[in-house]
Design a protein around this motif. Structure first.
Motif, PDB file in Angstrom:
ATOM      1  N   PRO A 265     -15.121   2.333   0.680  1.00 55.10           N
ATOM      2  CA  PRO A 265     -14.677   1.572  -0.502  1.00 55.10           C
ATOM      3  C   PRO A 265     -15.262   2.099  -1.806  1.00 55.10           C
ATOM      4  O   PRO A 265     -14.623   2.006  -2.861  1.00 55.10           O
TER       5      PRO A 265
ATOM      6  N   ILE B  39     -13.098   4.809  -3.173  1.00 53.79           N
ATOM      7  CA  ILE B  39     -11.891   4.245  -3.786  1.00 53.79           C
ATOM      8  C   ILE B  39     -12.226   3.628  -5.140  1.00 53.79           C
ATOM      9  O   ILE B  39     -11.499   3.797  -6.125  1.00 53.79           O
TER      10      ILE B  39
ATOM     11  N   PRO C  74      -7.689   8.183  -4.369  1.00 61.05           N
ATOM     12  CA  PRO C  74      -6.629   7.529  -3.606  1.00 61.05           C
ATOM     13  C   PRO C  74      -7.058   7.329  -2.157  1.00 61.05           C
ATOM     14  O   PRO C  74      -7.937   8.033  -1.650  1.00 61.05           O
ATOM     15  N   PHE C  75      -6.394   6.389  -1.458  1.00 63.63           N
ATOM     16  CA  PHE C  75      -6.790   6.013  -0.100  1.00 63.63           C
ATOM     17  C   PHE C  75      -6.906   7.223   0.821  1.00 63.63           C
ATOM     18  O   PHE C  75      -7.927   7.409   1.491  1.00 63.63           O
TER      19      PHE C  75
ATOM     20  N   ALA D  90      -9.728   9.584  -0.126  1.00 64.45           N
ATOM     21  CA  ALA D  90     -11.013   8.932   0.128  1.00 64.45           C
ATOM     22  C   ALA D  90     -11.330   8.917   1.619  1.00 64.45           C
ATOM     23  O   ALA D  90     -12.474   9.155   2.026  1.00 64.45           O
ATOM     24  N   LEU D  91     -10.316   8.646   2.452  1.00 68.10           N
ATOM     25  CA  LEU D  91     -10.516   8.613   3.893  1.00 68.10           C
ATOM     26  C   LEU D  91     -10.937   9.982   4.429  1.00 68.10           C
ATOM     27  O   LEU D  91     -11.910  10.100   5.178  1.00 68.10           O
TER      28      LEU D  91
ATOM     29  N   ARG E  51      -2.872  -1.473   7.487  1.00 66.66           N
ATOM     30  CA  ARG E  51      -3.416  -2.784   7.142  1.00 66.66           C
ATOM     31  C   ARG E  51      -3.494  -3.727   8.342  1.00 66.66           C
ATOM     32  O   ARG E  51      -4.512  -4.381   8.576  1.00 66.66           O
TER      33      ARG E  51
ATOM     34  N   GLU F  87      -6.149  -2.542  10.744  1.00 64.00           N
ATOM     35  CA  GLU F  87      -7.496  -2.805  10.251  1.00 64.00           C
ATOM     36  C   GLU F  87      -7.863  -4.272  10.441  1.00 64.00           C
ATOM     37  O   GLU F  87      -8.999  -4.603  10.796  1.00 64.00           O
TER      38      GLU F  87
ATOM     39  N   THR G  99     -11.383   3.525   9.191  1.00 65.38           N
ATOM     40  CA  THR G  99     -12.456   3.950   8.305  1.00 65.38           C
ATOM     41  C   THR G  99     -13.850   3.522   8.718  1.00 65.38           C
ATOM     42  O   THR G  99     -14.818   4.159   8.354  1.00 65.38           O
TER      43      THR G  99
ATOM     44  N   SER H 225      -9.865  -7.407   4.051  1.00 60.38           N
ATOM     45  CA  SER H 225      -9.540  -6.270   3.174  1.00 60.38           C
ATOM     46  C   SER H 225     -10.178  -6.412   1.808  1.00 60.38           C
ATOM     47  O   SER H 225      -9.545  -6.358   0.764  1.00 60.38           O
TER      48      SER H 225
END
Length: 253
Positions: free
Chosen positions: A33, A36, A41-42, A45-46, A99, A102, A154, A252
């Motif tokens: 996080p 981010i 961007p997701f 970042a991942l 989503r 997760e 993640t 989230s």
């Protein structure tokens, strides 16, 4: 990157990886996080987090290898069992919305924490079991399934491996955390990072040196603390992290 952001990124990575190394997983709770929040961007970042997390396993591995407490036969079996699952998961995450997955993972991780909390003697003493050929094969199938989650999500899958090693093979918390950090932190994450990069994910290279430094130092520091502390304290840290990671993934935030 500005000096303030660089320092914040290092501290965040150091804290996240120290706690993960002590508890057996969950470095992505803060580190991912944070990337981010700082503007990545997701997907980038991942991928960047996956590469940096390899240093967590490297730092922890140095400490645990020097201590001479690892069962290398089982460590190799864990690495091989998760390898295919990690590669599959790393490719799936680029095409499947994450989503719902997760949120489900968050609920499962909360379940791990509740289970550990209600089992006061869990992982306090080693109880050797399922270390024969059939037991290792069946355990490998379970670890391969966890590997899919490790490659695609993640944070939190190392916690699954830690508890799985305790319940299936009978390790205590110290042994399970050491095996998880070397097998998952170093090899699974390394394989996952390579797989997600080869699958087309972009890595933000300018931030990697800071992240690698924080992960490497945090991994070693957490492993050092784990070797000094009791199984009871490590169990409490594990439970705390499962609740925090579980709620984070579920809600989230």
């Amino acid at each position: 990157m500005e000096l303030f952001n660089t320092f914040g990124l290092f501290l965040g990575s150091l804290f996240a990886n120290t706690l993960a190394s002590l508890s057996g997983g969950g470095s992505g709770l803060l580190q991912f996080p944070l990337l981010i929040f700082l503007g990545l961007p997701f997907g980038i970042a991942l991928a960047t987090h996956k590469v940096a997390s390899v240093a967590l396993g490297m730092g922890a591995a140095v400490k645990h290898i020097r201590s001479g407490t690892l069962d290398w036969n089982l460590t190799l079996a864990i690495i091989l069992a998760g390898m295919l699952g990690v590669i599959l998961g790393a490719n799936l995450i680029l095409f499947v919305p994450g989503r719902i997955a997760e949120a489900m993972l968050g609920g499962l991780i909360l379940g791990l924490g509740i289970y550990s909390l209600t089992k006061k003697e869990l992982g306090q003493q080693e109880e050797t079991r399922n270390r024969h050929r059939t037991g290792i094969i069946l355990g490998g199938l379970g670890l391969a399934a966890i590997g899919v989650l490790n490659g695609s999500l993640t944070a939190g899958t190392g916690l699954f491996v830690t508890l799985f090693l305790i319940r299936w093979f009978g390790f205590d918390y110290k042994q399970a955390v050491a095996l998880t950090l070397v097998s998952v932190g170093l090899f699974w994450n390394g394989i996952g990072a390579a797989a997600i990069y080869l699958a087309g994910a972009e890595i933000y290279w300018p931030w990697l040196p800071v992240l690698l430094a924080g992960s490497l130092l945090g991994g070693y520091l957490g492993a050092h603390l784990a070797s000094q502390k009791s199984n009871a304290l490590i169990k409490r840290c594990f439970e705390l992290l499962t609740f925090v990671v579980g709620f984070k993934l579920l809600l989230s935030i």
